[in-house]
Write a protein that holds these residues in place. Structure first.
Motif, PDB file in Angstrom:
ATOM      1  N   ILE A 242      29.879   3.996  -6.427  1.00 47.93           N
ATOM      2  CA  ILE A 242      29.134   5.222  -6.104  1.00 47.93           C
ATOM      3  C   ILE A 242      29.703   6.399  -6.894  1.00 47.93           C
ATOM      4  N   TRP A 243      31.003   6.501  -6.957  1.00 46.44           N
ATOM      5  CA  TRP A 243      31.665   7.553  -7.742  1.00 46.44           C
ATOM      6  C   TRP A 243      31.192   7.516  -9.193  1.00 46.44           C
ATOM      7  N   GLY A 244      31.125   6.314  -9.756  1.00 49.52           N
ATOM      8  CA  GLY A 244      30.708   6.178 -11.148  1.00 49.52           C
ATOM      9  C   GLY A 244      29.263   6.554 -11.372  1.00 49.52           C
ATOM     10  N   LEU A 245      28.387   6.191 -10.427  1.00 54.07           N
ATOM     11  CA  LEU A 245      26.972   6.500 -10.590  1.00 54.07           C
ATOM     12  C   LEU A 245      26.666   7.967 -10.332  1.00 54.07           C
ATOM     13  N   GLU A 246      27.399   8.582  -9.418  1.00 53.19           N
ATOM     14  CA  GLU A 246      27.104   9.963  -9.048  1.00 53.19           C
ATOM     15  C   GLU A 246      27.630  10.993 -10.037  1.00 53.19           C
ATOM     16  N   SER A 247      28.806  10.765 -10.608  1.00 52.30           N
ATOM     17  CA  SER A 247      29.386  11.813 -11.462  1.00 52.30           C
ATOM     18  C   SER A 247      30.191  11.266 -12.628  1.00 52.30           C
ATOM     19  N   ALA A 248      29.977   9.985 -12.991  1.00 57.24           N
ATOM     20  CA  ALA A 248      30.775   9.362 -14.042  1.00 57.24           C
ATOM     21  C   ALA A 248      32.259   9.510 -13.735  1.00 57.24           C
ATOM     22  N   TYR A 249      32.612   9.180 -12.478  1.00 58.58           N
ATOM     23  CA  TYR A 249      33.999   9.210 -12.005  1.00 58.58           C
ATOM     24  C   TYR A 249      34.599  10.613 -12.054  1.00 58.58           C
ATOM     25  N   GLY A 250      33.788  11.582 -11.635  1.00 54.67           N
ATOM     26  CA  GLY A 250      34.265  12.958 -11.534  1.00 54.67           C
ATOM     27  C   GLY A 250      34.128  13.771 -12.795  1.00 54.67           C
ATOM     28  N   GLU A 251      33.550  13.200 -13.846  1.00 52.51           N
ATOM     29  CA  GLU A 251      33.449  13.927 -15.118  1.00 52.51           C
ATOM     30  C   GLU A 251      32.361  14.995 -15.082  1.00 52.51           C
ATOM     31  N   PHE A 252      31.237  14.714 -14.417  1.00 55.80           N
ATOM     32  CA  PHE A 252      30.114  15.642 -14.387  1.00 55.80           C
ATOM     33  C   PHE A 252      29.727  15.914 -12.929  1.00 55.80           C
ATOM     34  N   THR A 253      30.119  17.040 -12.413  1.00 59.68           N
ATOM     35  CA  THR A 253      29.912  17.322 -10.991  1.00 59.68           C
ATOM     36  C   THR A 253      28.925  18.452 -10.730  1.00 59.68           C
ATOM     37  N   GLY A 254      28.354  19.049 -11.752  1.00 55.26           N
ATOM     38  CA  GLY A 254      27.390  20.126 -11.558  1.00 55.26           C
ATOM     39  C   GLY A 254      27.918  21.445 -12.074  1.00 55.26           C
ATOM     40  N   SER A 255      27.057  22.231 -12.675  1.00 57.43           N
ATOM     41  CA  SER A 255      27.483  23.460 -13.345  1.00 57.43           C
ATOM     42  C   SER A 255      26.856  24.722 -12.779  1.00 57.43           C
ATOM     43  N   LEU A 256      26.156  24.611 -11.642  1.00 59.08           N
ATOM     44  CA  LEU A 256      25.481  25.772 -11.070  1.00 59.08           C
ATOM     45  C   LEU A 256      26.138  26.181  -9.757  1.00 59.08           C
ATOM     46  N   HIS A 257      26.088  27.479  -9.460  1.00 58.96           N
ATOM     47  CA  HIS A 257      26.605  27.979  -8.195  1.00 58.96           C
ATOM     48  C   HIS A 257      25.664  27.552  -7.064  1.00 58.96           C
ATOM     49  N   VAL A 258      26.208  26.810  -6.116  1.00 58.38           N
ATOM     50  CA  VAL A 258      25.386  26.239  -5.046  1.00 58.38           C
ATOM     51  C   VAL A 258      24.727  27.318  -4.194  1.00 58.38           C
ATOM     52  N   LEU A 259      25.471  28.371  -3.838  1.00 54.03           N
ATOM     53  CA  LEU A 259      24.882  29.430  -3.015  1.00 54.03           C
ATOM     54  C   LEU A 259      23.687  30.059  -3.712  1.00 54.03           C
ATOM     55  N   ARG A 260      23.854  30.358  -4.971  1.00 56.43           N
ATOM     56  CA  ARG A 260      22.767  30.993  -5.717  1.00 56.43           C
ATOM     57  C   ARG A 260      21.561  30.059  -5.826  1.00 56.43           C
ATOM     58  N   SER A 261      21.818  28.778  -6.086  1.00 51.66           N
ATOM     59  CA  SER A 261      20.721  27.813  -6.207  1.00 51.66           C
ATOM     60  C   SER A 261      19.953  27.690  -4.901  1.00 51.66           C
ATOM     61  N   LEU A 262      20.677  27.549  -3.803  1.00 55.27           N
ATOM     62  CA  LEU A 262      20.010  27.364  -2.511  1.00 55.27           C
ATOM     63  C   LEU A 262      19.300  28.630  -2.050  1.00 55.27           C
ATOM     64  N   ALA A 263      19.904  29.785  -2.295  1.00 56.48           N
ATOM     65  CA  ALA A 263      19.235  31.041  -1.947  1.00 56.48           C
ATOM     66  C   ALA A 263      17.956  31.202  -2.761  1.00 56.48           C
ATOM     67  N   THR A 264      17.996  30.801  -4.023  1.00 54.64           N
ATOM     68  CA  THR A 264      16.810  30.875  -4.874  1.00 54.64           C
ATOM     69  C   THR A 264      15.706  29.979  -4.324  1.00 54.64           C
ATOM     70  N   LEU A 265      16.064  28.760  -3.934  1.00 54.75           N
ATOM     71  CA  LEU A 265      15.070  27.834  -3.395  1.00 54.75           C
ATOM     72  C   LEU A 265      14.506  28.340  -2.068  1.00 54.75           C
ATOM     73  N   GLY A 266      15.366  28.933  -1.234  1.00 50.12           N
ATOM     74  CA  GLY A 266      14.898  29.480   0.033  1.00 50.12           C
ATOM     75  C   GLY A 266      13.945  30.648  -0.172  1.00 50.12           C
ATOM     76  N   TYR A 267      14.284  31.498  -1.116  1.00 46.56           N
ATOM     77  CA  TYR A 267      13.464  32.671  -1.428  1.00 46.56           C
ATOM     78  C   TYR A 267      12.126  32.257  -2.041  1.00 46.56           C
ATOM     79  N   ASP A 268      12.164  31.256  -2.916  1.00 51.94           N
ATOM     80  CA  ASP A 268      10.957  30.817  -3.601  1.00 51.94           C
ATOM     81  C   ASP A 268       9.949  30.222  -2.627  1.00 51.94           C
ATOM     82  N   GLY A 269      10.438  29.553  -1.587  1.00 50.81           N
ATOM     83  CA  GLY A 269       9.555  29.132  -0.510  1.00 50.81           C
ATOM     84  C   GLY A 269       9.047  27.712  -0.547  1.00 50.81           C
ATOM     85  N   ARG A 270       9.021  27.075  -1.728  1.00 54.65           N
ATOM     86  CA  ARG A 270       8.443  25.731  -1.776  1.00 54.65           C
ATOM     87  C   ARG A 270       9.296  24.723  -1.019  1.00 54.65           C
ATOM     88  N   ARG A 271      10.616  24.930  -1.063  1.00 47.96           N
ATOM     89  CA  ARG A 271      11.543  24.037  -0.350  1.00 47.96           C
ATOM     90  C   ARG A 271      12.339  24.851   0.677  1.00 47.96           C
TER      91      ARG A 271
END
Length: 425
Positions: A145-174
């Motif tokens: 699972i570690w290997g499939l999700e992030s290539a063993y921790g190499e790629f974990t995401g580059s966006l600020h989670v708070l900003r992303s989720l606030a954007t989605l909440g504000y946008d309204g579709r999700r």
């Protein structure tokens, strides 16, 4: 993790067709410090302030506080936020990557992923042994699972989670999803596990080395390295133990496998090949199901319930999947993902090869074609209970009814040949 739109390898998967969404990742987050000492504006310099978004953040404050988020935490974490147009674009313009299951597995089970996983099993041997003892989950499955999700921790995401989720909440579709995840993310910050600027992840809020969404984190994340924080971003031990905890809570059976490739008997009723149709191993053996090499199904599993899985229909390989396969599905409800996890865990020890051939002459249906298939089935009297392009239980059952009525193997598998036959009516 469990959200259907995720970074890494994710799936809404339907009988051999894998719909993948890949996001560009940045480098893993740096080491996080605990606590919140000052307002942290997660603002993109190229995005001007949006008064409507600022008003949304202000109005959402009441909802967050009612859910248990403390006012100082909310005010400091949400200060200076503005919407991320890239998140809205990603949400509204998700490309449809349709791969047959064999193409997906070839990527998921690449030689590099296997060799890197073997190296991780060696380098983290002591910690994995402790995790396996604590939660009873096969360490190789956790590493897969570690290997499939992030290539063993190499790629974990580059966006600020708070900003992303606030954007989605504000946008309204999700909106409902985003609000629940945003509140959970704020509670994670409130607990002192991570600071807002270090809470990095995908545009849909999946975080860390094993890609948990915030609500899943709150339930299953653990502090396994004992530093007082649940840090799935920077602590491999915490990420791996959290994954094992989730699988354990999802019904993982200690010392049991996930399943195996099998050979079905001549004249097998393919309508029996459905995850909802579970029988004991002894019953499947009595029906003539054998191992892929022709050997008998293992007697040690006789008491376990199992289902037949045909990921590419009756023309492709067949698998007998056990309760631990279902536990993997609780992590990601994709049969091809769960199959990849199981096979990758076996590849680490030189097994997991598939003996049967895939129907490589088949082309996966596009979403528009799956919708056309659902409409055609319903119009022909085989109601799919809606037209959404997702081949779930109702659509598979409608396909089976049609196949039985027309003398076809009732495997419930959608393909171009079936669509052409329906359109020729």
């Amino acid at each position: 993790m469990k959200d259907l739109i995720r970074t890494g390898i994710l799936g809404v998967v339907s009988l051999g067709v894998v719909f993948l969404s890949f996001s560009a990742y940045g480098p893993p987050a740096a080491q996080a410090a605990t606590g919140i000492s000052a307002p942290i504006p997660l603002v993109s310099p190229r995005t001007p302030a949006d008064p409507a978004f600022t008003a949304w953040v202000k109005s959402f404050r009441k909802e967050a506080l009612a859910a248990g988020v403390k006012a100082p935490v909310y005010d400091r974490a949400m200060s200076g936020l503005n919407p991320d147009p890239d998140v809205i674009a990603a949400d509204r313009n998700q490309p449809e990557f349709s791969k047959p299951v064999w193409g997906y597995l070839e990527s998921a089970l690449s030689d590099k992923r296997v060799s890197n996983g073997q190296a991780m099993l060696r380098s983290h041997e002591k910690a994995l042994a402790r995790i396996e003892k604590a939660y009873g989950v096969d360490r190789r499955v956790v590493v897969a699972i570690w290997g499939l999700e992030s290539a063993y921790g190499e790629f974990t995401g580059s966006l600020h989670v708070l900003r992303s989720l606030a954007t989605l909440g504000y946008d309204g579709r999700r909106e409902a999803f985003a609000k629940s995840q945003l509140i959970a993310a704020l509670k994670i910050i409130q607990a002192g596990d991570i600071t807002p600027e270090r809470m990095m992840g995908s545009w849909a809020g999946a975080m860390g080395q094993t890609q948990f969404i915030p609500t899943t984190y709150l339930i299953h994340a653990v502090d396994f390295d004992g530093d007082g924080r649940r840090d799935i971003w920077n602590s491999a031990n915490d990420a791996l133990a959290s994954t094992a905890h989730l699988l354990s809570r999802s019904g993982w059976k200690t010392g049991k496998g996930w399943g195996y490739e099998v050979r079905l008997p001549s004249g097998f009723d393919y309508a029996q090949a459905d995850r909802s149709n579970r029988r004991s191993i002894a019953q499947w053996r009595a029906m003539g199901v054998r191992m892929a090499d022709g050997g008998a199904l293992p007697a040690r599993d006789d008491a376990q319930s199992a289902a037949i899985l045909l990921p590419s229909g009756h023309r492709g390989p067949a698998f007998l999947v056990l309760p631990n396969f279902k536990a993997i599905l609780a992590y990601n409800n994709s049969t091809s993902y769960a199959l990849a996890v199981g096979l990758l865990s076996q590849r680490f020890v030189g097994r997991g090869e598939i003996a049967s051939d895939w129907p490589r002459d088949e082309r996966p249906l596009k979403r528009s074609e799956r919708e056309a298939l659902q409409r055609a089935l319903t119009n022909a009297g085989y109601d799919t209970k809606g037209v959404d392009g997702i081949v779930g239980y109702n659509t598979r059952q409608a396909i089976r009814r049609y196949q039985k009525a027309h003398g076809l193997p009732a495997d419930g598998h959608p393909n171009e040949r079936l669509l052409r036959k329906l359109n020729s009516r």
